[in-house]
Design an enzyme around this catalytic site. Sequence first.
Site, mmCIF file in Angstrom:
data_model
loop_
_atom_site.group_PDB
_atom_site.id
_atom_site.type_symbol
_atom_site.label_atom_id
_atom_site.label_comp_id
_atom_site.label_asym_id
_atom_site.label_seq_id
_atom_site.Cartn_x
_atom_site.Cartn_y
_atom_site.Cartn_z
ATOM 1 N N ASN A 103 0.824 -1.200 0.000
ATOM 2 C CA ASN A 103 0.000 0.000 0.000
ATOM 3 C C ASN A 103 0.859 1.251 0.000
ATOM 4 O O ASN A 103 2.047 1.206 0.306
ATOM 5 C CB ASN A 103 -0.915 -0.034 1.236
ATOM 6 C CG ASN A 103 -2.320 0.391 0.902
ATOM 7 O OD1 ASN A 103 -2.522 1.355 0.177
ATOM 8 N ND2 ASN A 103 -3.294 -0.330 1.427
ATOM 9 N N CYS A 104 0.218 2.374 -0.305
ATOM 10 C CA CYS A 104 0.869 3.686 -0.349
ATOM 11 C C CYS A 104 1.722 3.913 0.902
ATOM 12 O O CYS A 104 1.238 3.661 1.992
ATOM 13 C CB CYS A 104 -0.198 4.775 -0.447
ATOM 14 S SG CYS A 104 0.414 6.460 -0.239
ATOM 15 N N PRO A 105 2.931 4.421 0.803
ATOM 16 C CA PRO A 105 3.611 4.856 -0.431
ATOM 17 C C PRO A 105 4.621 3.836 -0.966
ATOM 18 O O PRO A 105 5.461 4.179 -1.778
ATOM 19 C CB PRO A 105 4.361 6.096 0.049
ATOM 20 C CG PRO A 105 4.816 5.725 1.434
ATOM 21 C CD PRO A 105 3.728 4.834 1.999
ATOM 22 N N LEU A 106 4.535 2.585 -0.482
ATOM 23 C CA LEU A 106 5.586 1.616 -0.843
ATOM 24 C C LEU A 106 5.768 1.386 -2.347
ATOM 25 O O LEU A 106 6.913 1.319 -2.809
ATOM 26 C CB LEU A 106 5.356 0.286 -0.116
ATOM 27 C CG LEU A 106 5.720 0.309 1.374
ATOM 28 C CD1 LEU A 106 5.324 -1.000 2.052
ATOM 29 C CD2 LEU A 106 7.220 0.547 1.561
#
Lengths: 169, 78
Positions: free
Chosen positions: B16-19
Site C-alpha cells: 500500500n501507499c507509499p511503498l
Amino acid sequence: MAETKKLAIIASQGTLDWAYPPFILASTAAAMDMEAVIFFTFYGLPLLKKEIDAKVAPHTNPAMPMKMPFGSKEFQSYNWPIPNFISGNVPGFDSMATSLMKETFKKKGVATIEQLRGMCQEFGVRFIACQMTMEVFGFEKEEFIEGVEYGGAATFLEYAADANISLFI
Amino acid sequence: MSDIASNMDLNCEGLNCPLPILKTKKAVDSLQSGEVLKMTATDPGSINDMASWAKRTGNELVSHTEQAGVHTFFIRKK
C-alpha cells in the site's frame, strides 16, 4: 529541469497514527526528486529514537474507527462502539489498540514506521532534532539514530524560508 | 498488451501507499537511461500516484493496464 522543490515538515506528535504522515510524505517527496526536511519537536522527538515505541491512544481520537484485523470481511468492517470511559481508563487499552492497528497495517501492506524512516534516510531526507525539546525532556543524542542534525527554530526556518511546501503535523 | 520489453520487473502487489512509489523510485535509480521497468501493483491509489510521480520526476509512464485488480505499469527511465 525546473529547480528542485523543497518540502519542510514539523513533526510534533509521537503517537503511532501521527507518526505516519511525516515519514510517508518526506520519503515520497524524496522519491519525487524533492528535497525534504523533517524537524522533530516536542512529542515528535521520540520518533528519532533507535527503538520506536509509538502507540495509539484511542481516547484522544474520538473519531478513530475501532476495527479487528481478523475474521470475515463483515467482521473486519464492523466499527466497535467503544465508549470513551473504557478506552481512556481500562489498563492496557492503548497497547491492545496499538497491536490491532499494527496488525491491520501489516495485513494491508502498509510499511512500518521504522521501514519508512529507513527509506527517508536512504533517500537523503534530513532529520533535525529540536535541541530545546531534548533539554526539556532529557533526551541524549546516544538514544537517537545516526545521521540526525541538531538545531532550533532558526535552523528550521532558514530551510523553510525557501520551501515550496511547509507542513505542521 | 505485453509487447513492451522490460529490463527489470518489480512486484508491488499487496503493498500500500507509499511503498509502490518508493520501491519504483529505487528500481528506476538502478536502471540506465532509456531502460524500462515493469511494475505491478494492487493498490488502486497507484494509478494516480504513478502518473504524478512520473510527471514530477520526468520519467516516462509508457503504459498502464489493469487485469483482475492487478495494475501493470511500464516506466522508461529518462
